[in-house]
Enzyme design. Structure first.
Site, PDB file in Angstrom:
ATOM      1  CD  GLU A   1      -2.809  -1.109   2.420  1.00 54.78           C
ATOM      2  OE1 GLU A   1      -2.601  -0.314   3.343  1.00 54.78           O
ATOM      3  OE2 GLU A   1      -3.689  -1.968   2.464  1.00 54.78           O
ATOM      4  CB  SER A   2       3.598   2.375   2.069  1.00 54.29           C
ATOM      5  OG  SER A   2       4.579   1.356   2.024  1.00 54.29           O
ATOM      6  CG  ASN A  71      -6.076  -4.453   4.508  1.00 53.78           C
ATOM      7  OD1 ASN A  71      -7.268  -4.369   4.249  1.00 53.78           O
ATOM      8  ND2 ASN A  71      -5.146  -3.737   3.901  1.00 53.78           N
TER       9      ASN A  71
END
Length: 174
Positions: A1-2, A71
Site C-alpha cells: 500500500e505504501s 489490513n
C-alpha cells in the site's frame, strides 16, 4: 500500500511503509510527536510490524486471518468470524480492499521467493551506506548536512522519522 515510501500517508491517517495508524504504532513502541514520527522509520516500523503480525497470528491462529486483521483491524475480523460462524478467511465478509490484500500479499511472497520463475530479472541495489552520529537536540539538518558534506535531502532521506528541519530538542539525538 505504501509502495515502500516511508512518508506515505493514507486517508485513514496510517503512515510509513507498514501503514501504522497512530494507536497501533504507539502500542508497538513507535513514538509520534511534533518532532518525530517513528512510524516513518523503516527499521523501527519493520520491527514493530513483525511483532504486530506475530501477535495477530498468535491471537487468530492463521496467517490469512492475521493478514486480514493487519489490513482491516482485528476487531473487524473477529466480528466477521462470529457473524459467519467460520474461521475460513475467504468466507468472511471483509471489505474488498482486505479480500484483495491477502491474495496479493501471498502472490508477492511467491514472486519474491523465486522471481526468475515468474519472469522477473532482479538487480538488487547495493545496501545504503551510512553512519550514525549523535547531535544535540535542536541541531538544524542543514548544519548536519554541511558537516557531512551532503545535501539536506540526503539527511532527510536517511532520517525519515524527523518531521521538522532539525533534530528533536532536548538532550541528544542519534
Amino acid at each position: 500500500e505504501s509502495a515502500f515510501n516511508p512518508r506515505a500517508y493514507s486517508s485513514a491517517k496510517a503512515s510509513g511503509i507498514w501503514q501504522f495508524i497512530y494507536t497501533t504504532g504507539r502500542s508497538y513502541g513507535l513514538k509520534r510527536t511534533h518532532w518525530i514520527d517513528e512510524r516513518r522509520d523503516p527499521e523501527k516500523s519493520t520491527r514493530a510490524a513483525a511483532r504486530h503480525l506475530r501477535d495477530l497470528h498468535d491471537d487468530l491462529g492463521s496467517w490469512p486471518l492475521a493478514l486480514s486483521a493487519y489490513n482491516a483491524g482485528i476487531n473487524r475480523v473477529k466480528r466477521d468470524i462470529r457473524k459467519a460462524g467460520t474461521r475460513a478467511s475467504w468466507k468472511l465478509r471483509l471489505p474488498r480492499q482486505t479480500r484483495n490484500y491477502v491474495p496479493a500479499f501471498y502472490a508477492a511472497l511467491m514472486i519474491a521467493k523465486e522471481p526468475e520463475q515468474y519472469g522477473f530479472a532482479i538487480e538488487y541495489d547495493p545496501p545504503v551506506k551510512y553512519e550514525t552520529v549523535e547531535v544535540y537536540g535542536g541541531t538544524r539538518l542543514s548544519l548536519v548536512a554541511a558537516f557531512c558534506n551532503t545535501s539536506v535531502q540526503d539527511i532527510r532521506d536517511l532520517n525519515t522519522e524527523i518531521r521538522q528541519g532539525c533534530a528533536p530538542p532536548g538532550g541528544s539525538y542519534t
